[in-house]
Scaffold this active site. Structure first.
Site, PDB file in Angstrom:
ATOM      1  N   TYR A 101       2.181   5.775  -5.181  1.00  0.00           N
ATOM      2  CA  TYR A 101       2.472   5.028  -3.957  1.00  0.00           C
ATOM      3  C   TYR A 101       2.671   5.975  -2.776  1.00  0.00           C
ATOM      4  CZ  TYR A 101       4.980   2.199  -0.545  1.00  0.00           C
ATOM      5  OH  TYR A 101       5.368   1.570   0.621  1.00  0.00           O
TER       6      TYR A 101
ATOM      7  N   THR B 167      12.579  -6.848   1.799  1.00  0.00           N
ATOM      8  CA  THR B 167      11.384  -7.667   1.589  1.00  0.00           C
ATOM      9  C   THR B 167      11.211  -7.904   0.089  1.00  0.00           C
ATOM     10  OG1 THR B 167       9.854  -5.809   1.326  1.00  0.00           O
ATOM     11  CG2 THR B 167      10.268  -6.554   3.580  1.00  0.00           C
TER      12      THR B 167
END
Length: 253
Positions: free
Chosen positions: A146, A181
């Site tokens: 990532y 989120t």
């Protein structure tokens, strides 16, 4: 017809970008995500026409579908926001091939190919906003793929901003830190969800999106929301990355 395009518009930072993009001087907003119900919700609440594209951008044919729509409609794209992306926690050896290829397909390939597809439809004054991460500033064991994918987004976006200066198009790499989120719900669905378990100094998605769009209007090539994240960026510039990685490994869980 003037339009804005937002990918990853169904939740989190992408949804906040979609809400704010609707306030731009545009005739229509194109929103892209996998979840049709979330896109229809945006379509119902926004004050301008919204065209939903229910697409899985990990699949190359989905990018091609968006490109076909652009070629058919021939709009002027005044704003592109590439917010689609995801993370999986865990050491690289613990991650599946599907998880790794998915991160690369969405975070890197889709972002690049969508940008390439949109560029012919942008004019002087157009803006591109690419969602990277503070993970882009240094290597991160336990979030290796990532972080590397977001380092690509940061480098690609800054160089593209330079390339497009003669055309009057601005490219801004957005580098949020931990943000409230659904990012974490996806990141923890892996073999080792506790590889990263401490998330200090959370930002709000709406603050990230607001600052990013303001920074893009000012022509900035990087947007970092929050003093703590700006300190992070400075530290990553000044300190050897081996020291940063050692510190990260002590604090991440």
């Amino acid at each position: 017809m003037k339009i804005a395009i937002v990918t990853g518009a169904s939740s989190g930072i992408g949804r906040q970008f979609a809400l704010r993009a609707a306030r731009e001087s545009i005739d229509m907003l194109w929103v892209v995500a996998r979840r049709e119900d979330r896109l229809k919700e945006l379509q119902a609440i926004l004050p301008i026409p919204v065209r939903p594209f229910v697409l899985d951008l990990e699949r190359r044919e989905s990018v091609e579908c968006l490109e076909r729509a652009l070629r058919k409609e021939k709009p002027t794209v005044t704003l592109l926001v590439n917010a689609a992306g995801f993370c999986k926690f865990g050491k690289t050896a613990e991650q599946s091939r599907k998880e790794i290829s998915g991160m690369l397909a969405l975070n890197v390939a889709a972002l690049t190919l969508i940008t390439q597809a949109v560029l012919p439809f942008m004019r002087r004054g157009g803006r591109i906003v690419q969602v990277a991460s503070t993970a882009a500033f240094q290597p991160l064991p336990g979030m290796n793929v990532y972080a590397a994918s977001k380092a690509y987004v940061l480098s690609y976006s800054r160089a593209l901003n330079r390339e497009l200066k003669p055309r009057g198009i601005t490219v801004t790499a957005v580098c949020p830190g931990w943000t409230r989120t659904e990012f974490f719900d996806v990141a923890k669905q892996t073999e080792n969800p506790r590889e990263v378990s401490r998330f200090p100094l959370m930002s709000r998605a709406e603050d990230v999106a607001r600052k990013a769009l303001n920074d893009s209007r000012r022509g900035k090539d990087i947007s970092v929301c929050g003093l703590h994240n700006r300190v992070h960026r400075l530290g990553a510039k000044l300190l050897p990355h081996r020291l940063i990685m050692a510190g990260w490994e002590r604090m991440k869980n």
